[in-house]
Design a protein around this motif. Structure first.
Motif, PDB file in Angstrom:
ATOM      1  N   UNK A 152       0.843  -1.204   0.000  1.00  0.00           N
ATOM      2  CA  UNK A 152       0.000   0.000   0.000  1.00  0.00           C
ATOM      3  C   UNK A 152       0.880   1.258   0.000  1.00  0.00           C
ATOM      4  N   UNK A 153       0.257   2.362  -0.409  1.00  0.00           N
ATOM      5  CA  UNK A 153       0.852   3.684  -0.199  1.00  0.00           C
ATOM      6  C   UNK A 153      -0.291   4.612   0.188  1.00  0.00           C
ATOM      7  N   UNK A 154       0.035   5.726   0.838  1.00  0.00           N
ATOM      8  CA  UNK A 154      -0.987   6.700   1.231  1.00  0.00           C
ATOM      9  C   UNK A 154      -0.650   8.067   0.631  1.00  0.00           C
ATOM     10  N   UNK A 155      -1.683   8.685   0.040  1.00  0.00           N
ATOM     11  CA  UNK A 155      -1.535  10.000  -0.609  1.00  0.00           C
ATOM     12  C   UNK A 155      -2.405  11.026   0.112  1.00  0.00           C
ATOM     13  N   UNK A 209       6.475   8.465  -6.713  1.00  0.00           N
ATOM     14  CA  UNK A 209       7.323   9.141  -5.726  1.00  0.00           C
ATOM     15  C   UNK A 209       7.857   8.192  -4.662  1.00  0.00           C
ATOM     16  N   UNK A 210       7.429   6.961  -4.686  1.00  0.00           N
ATOM     17  CA  UNK A 210       7.954   5.992  -3.716  1.00  0.00           C
ATOM     18  C   UNK A 210       7.604   4.585  -4.187  1.00  0.00           C
ATOM     19  N   UNK A 211       8.296   3.609  -3.606  1.00  0.00           N
ATOM     20  CA  UNK A 211       7.859   2.230  -3.792  1.00  0.00           C
ATOM     21  C   UNK A 211       6.898   1.919  -2.653  1.00  0.00           C
ATOM     22  N   UNK A 212       6.068   0.884  -2.831  1.00  0.00           N
ATOM     23  CA  UNK A 212       5.024   0.654  -1.838  1.00  0.00           C
ATOM     24  C   UNK A 212       5.571   0.279  -0.455  1.00  0.00           C
ATOM     25  N   UNK A 213       4.738   0.542   0.545  1.00  0.00           N
ATOM     26  CA  UNK A 213       5.018   0.066   1.902  1.00  0.00           C
ATOM     27  C   UNK A 213       4.585  -1.401   1.900  1.00  0.00           C
ATOM     28  N   UNK A 260       9.243   0.180 -12.311  1.00  0.00           N
ATOM     29  CA  UNK A 260       9.377  -0.677 -11.125  1.00  0.00           C
ATOM     30  C   UNK A 260      10.220  -0.008 -10.038  1.00  0.00           C
ATOM     31  N   UNK A 261      10.890   1.092 -10.405  1.00  0.00           N
ATOM     32  CA  UNK A 261      11.541   1.950  -9.396  1.00  0.00           C
ATOM     33  C   UNK A 261      10.843   3.292  -9.537  1.00  0.00           C
ATOM     34  N   UNK A 262      10.536   3.961  -8.448  1.00  0.00           N
ATOM     35  CA  UNK A 262       9.773   5.193  -8.591  1.00  0.00           C
ATOM     36  C   UNK A 262      10.570   6.280  -9.320  1.00  0.00           C
ATOM     37  N   UNK A 322      12.559   5.752   3.436  1.00  0.00           N
ATOM     38  CA  UNK A 322      11.830   5.521   2.173  1.00  0.00           C
ATOM     39  C   UNK A 322      11.671   4.014   1.951  1.00  0.00           C
ATOM     40  N   UNK A 323      10.457   3.561   1.622  1.00  0.00           N
ATOM     41  CA  UNK A 323      10.280   2.121   1.390  1.00  0.00           C
ATOM     42  C   UNK A 323      11.164   1.649   0.230  1.00  0.00           C
TER      43      UNK A 323
END
Ligand SMILES: *[C@@H]1O[C@H](CO)[C@@H](O)[C@H](O)[C@H]1NC(C)=O
Ligand SMILES: *[C@@H]1O[C@H](CO)[C@@H](O)[C@H](O)[C@H]1NC(C)=O
Ligand SMILES: *[C@@H]1O[C@H](CO)[C@@H](O)[C@H](O)[C@H]1NC(C)=O
Ligand SMILES: *[C@@H]1O[C@H](CO)[C@@H](O)[C@H](O)[C@H]1NC(C)=O
Ligand SMILES: *[C@@H]1O[C@H](CO)[C@@H](O)[C@H](O)[C@H]1NC(C)=O
Ligand SMILES: *[C@@H]1O[C@H](CO)[C@@H](O)[C@H](O)[C@H]1NC(C)=O
Ligand SMILES: *[C@@H]1O[C@H](CO)[C@@H](O)[C@H](O)[C@H]1NC(C)=O
Ligand SMILES: *[C@@H]1O[C@H](CO)[C@@H](O)[C@H](O)[C@H]1NC(C)=O
Ligand SMILES: *[C@@H]1O[C@H](CO)[C@@H](O)[C@H](O)[C@H]1NC(C)=O
Ligand SMILES: *[C@@H]1O[C@H](CO)[C@@H](O)[C@H](O)[C@H]1NC(C)=O
Ligand SMILES: *[C@@H]1O[C@H](CO)[C@@H](O)[C@H](O)[C@H]1NC(C)=O
Ligand SMILES: *[C@@H]1O[C@H](CO)[C@@H](O)[C@H](O)[C@H]1NC(C)=O
Ligand SMILES: [Cu+2]
Length: 569
Positions: free
Chosen positions: A81-84, A103-107, A399-401, A566-567
């Motif tokens: 998941x990620x949260x925006x 902007x990120x990889x998932x948590x 696959x990489x942000x 950062x995840x």
């Protein structure tokens, strides 16, 4: 593999150089979000859904204008998941903005990420939601931003404030609906009901006792903070016998606009004043879908969700309650009535800073597409597979942000050649368009913007496959909506009618069905910012791109260093 190692090593370096210090001030408020499964019963059946803290809709975040809040997000579910923080511009800090692989990889399950919410100019109603797969269907909640101490609302203080969160419920798991649609190439199954504050309402079986009820006192005024958190559906919303006065949208105030109903597109918020000025009784509030697709084909949820406004006092409520007027599901004229009247305050305390002569002018077509399948074996139009694009490029998630790739100079993750105008100019909104135009290109292309450039984007809807509305959402910015219309944008005539005096400041604008809309903003927030259609299936099919806004010269005009946690990818 070595790319991932490089990112990891650079992250350690960043941590050693900058430490965790910058994001750990004693005065900053901390909240805890635990993402976990919880069992919920709707429409007479029970299933597990992903929630934050076991709540659906999730917890409301209350904040003051300009505040920074840290949210410790723990993923105790089984999915990435990620949260925006939707509508929060996150000045210079894209690191915790949230869209996965942008902007990120998932948590990942079992992990934690401490995210900052950095409020600046926003005041009013915003919201937060997951930005990974379709988990935002149940992972969402309101963000209410109050005026700073010593400042006031630009309208009389309401007696109470109530979040009204509109959503969709599937008896199946929403991610299973998504995966099935991607596998067959078809439109995803329509939801089984719409929701007001998590409830279908008493027109549905097993739903009467839990229907959301708002108790009001005659003569008082209530501020409804309405959020369209539905995955796909644009919604008409109204309250029987009562008028609604819009006073804000997307975290920015507007001149009062009184309407019998509003149309709210996925991603948008409206602040609406409700005066309890009718005779004491129970009244339905209701929402239903606006769509140009045929209702009989089950392409959208054509049900009606309800909640009840009940006056306090001793009386016998009417029975049955009557439903408020809502336009016919395919009434496109009705779908633009709020946007037609929206104006920002544009006064001394709420100045309008719309760029008057933009330095960067972009024209982006937004529309549906399809890919051919072997032997027409897919379940989309004519045996094809659905897709969607901006300027004929259907977005592929890397696959990489993109943010890490940009910040750490990792090549091969994205391209920076997103076209500034459509490659092919044709009659975008006519009924007959050559079928060969339907197949898009695909790729991970972004557009680089100079720091402080003034940007204009004309979104042009196309009638490929089906000319429908597209609520376009930009991360990192609010923008002025200076004009819109039906048909093809006319570069000579339409700009003459732009509103450069009091255009509304929004972060999600619906490009009307077979129409266009123009936005303007100043690119003064460096970073990587996603832009996409907020109709979730369109987003999944590729109606997305991103901007990279370069750093300015001054240190205060540059992206802040990343947090240490950062995840990993
Ligand atoms: C703002 O006002 C509230 C309540 O009046 C008070 O508790 C709070 O400390 C004030 N905050 C600031 C930053 O002055
Ligand atoms: C989608 O709808 C079809 C037809 O009603 C049904 O067979 C299928 O199981 C549904 N899929 C999901 C994931 O609910
Ligand atoms: C939705 O559309 C279907 C197909 O036309 C129809 O059978 C059904 O009654 C409609 N439902 C509602 C609530 O209007
Ligand atoms: C709206 O739908 C009705 C029937 O559901 C149909 O008769 C009408 O032509 C449609 N209007 C438009 C503008 O598509
Ligand atoms: C569109 O809707 C508005 C508001 O309901 C109405 O005044 C107007 O006549 C409508 N226009 C058309 C072309 O139907
Ligand atoms: C497509 O159809 C042709 C001829 O009918 C057949 O030979 C071929 O195996 C089919 N291909 C697939 C992928 O089904
Ligand atoms: C990335 O490249 C830019 C310019 O080429 C350079 O200034 C910067 O230091 C590089 N960053 C990293 C992390 O290598
Ligand atoms: C999109 O690109 C594809 C591949 O180049 C092309 O076949 C198609 O005609 C293009 N469509 C439009 C609308 O530009
Ligand atoms: C990308 O485009 C190619 C060529 O048109 C197509 O074969 C492929 O399926 C597309 N990829 C996706 C993920 O849609
Ligand atoms: C960016 O633009 C703003 C407003 O136009 C201005 O105040 C600021 O000085 C500019 N910054 C730079 C670095 O040019
Ligand atoms: C499906 O094919 C028919 C016949 O070729 C064509 O008229 C129609 O426009 C196609 N529809 C779509 C959505 O591609
Ligand atoms: C979860 O995220 C990780 C890191 O990006 C990725 O490798 C993995 O494939 C993702 N899992 C799923 C099910 O998407
Ligand atoms: Cu869309």
């Amino acid at each position: 593999m070595w790319l991932i190692m490089k990112v990891f090593l650079l992250q350690i370096l960043a941590f050693l150089l900058f430490g965790g210090g910058i994001y750990c001030q004693a005065s900053t408020r901390r909240l805890t979000f635990v993402v976990k499964e919880a069992s919920y019963t709707r429409l007479c059946s029970t299933k597990n859904i992903l929630t934050v803290n076991g709540q659906f809709p999730g917890p409301t975040i209350y904040a003051k204008k300009g505040e920074t809040i840290i949210v410790d997000v723990y993923n105790k579910g089984k999915e990435n998941i990620t949260i925006h923080w939707h509508g929060v511009s996150m000045p210079r800090y894209p690191w915790t903005d949230g869209p996965e692989y942008i902007t990120q990889c998932p948590i990942q399950p079992g992990s934690k990420f401490s995210q900052k919410i950095i409020l600046s100019f926003e005041e009013g109603t915003l919201w937060w939601h997951a930005h990974s797969d379709w988990t935002r269907n149940t992972i969402h909640g309101a963000i209410i931003v109050y005026p700073k101490n010593g400042t006031k609302y630009p309208f009389p203080k309401p007696n109470a404030e109530i979040p009204i969160i509109l959503g969709q419920w599937w008896k199946s798991d929403a991610n299973v609906v998504r995966d099935e649609a991607l596998a067959t190439g078809a439109d995803p199954n329509a939801s089984d009901s719409l929701l007001i504050n998590g409830q279908p309402g008493d027109l549905f079986p097993c739903s009467k006792s839990d229907t959301f009820k708002l108790t009001v006192d005659h003569g008082k005024t209530y501020l409804l903070r309405i959020i369209n958190a539905a995955l796909h559906e644009a919604l008409f919303f109204s309250i029987a016998k009562h008028k609604m006065t819009v006073v804000g949208t997307d975290g920015s105030y507007t001149k009062p606009l009184t309407r019998d109903y509003i149309t709210i597109y996925p991603g948008q918020t409206y602040d609406v004043l409700l005066e309890a000025n009718q005779h004491p009784d129970h009244y339905y509030m209701a929402a239903k879908t606006y769509s140009i697709a045929p209702a009989a084909r089950n392409f959208f949820d054509n049900t009606t969700t309800t909640a009840i406004v009940q006056y306090r006092g001793y009386y016998t409520p009417s029975s049955p309650l009557s439903l408020p007027y809502l336009p016919t599901y395919n009434d496109t004229n009705a779908s633009v009535q709020v946007m037609a009247g929206l104006r920002s305050l544009a006064d001394a305390e709420h100045p309008c800073n719309v760029p008057l002569s933009p330095s960067t002018k972009l024209i982006y077509t937004v529309g549906m597409n399809s890919y051919l399948c072997p032997n027409n074996s897919c379940a989309g139009p004519n045996g094809t597979r659905f897709s969607a694009s901006i300027n004929n490029i259907s977005f592929q998630f890397p696959t990489i942000d993109i943010l890490q790739a940009y910040y750490y100079n990792i090549s091969g993750v994205y391209g920076d050649k997103f076209p500034s105008v459509p490659e092919l100019v044709f009659d975008f909104t006519t009924d007959i368009i050559p079928l060969e135009y339907q197949t898009p290109k695909n790729g991970t292309e972004v557009r680089v913007l100079e720091y402080n450039s003034t940007v204009e984007i004309v979104f042009q809807g196309t009638n490929l496959i089906a000319g429908t509305h597209h609520p376009m959402h930009l991360h990192g910015y609010s923008f002025y909506v200076v004009g819109w219309g039906f048909g093809n944008f006319d570069k000579d005539k339409d700009p003459l009618h732009y509103n450069l005096v009091d255009p509304p400041l929004q972060s999600t604008i619906s490009v009307p069905t077979k129409g266009w809309a123009t936005i303007r903003f100043e690119a003064s927030n460096p970073g990587v910012w996603f832009m996409h259609c907020h109709v979730e299936r369109h987003q999944t099919w590729g109606m997305d791109t991103a901007f990279i806004v370069k750093n300015g010269k001054h240190p205060e005009a540059q992206v802040l260093p990343p947090p240490s946690d950062m995840p990993p990818c």
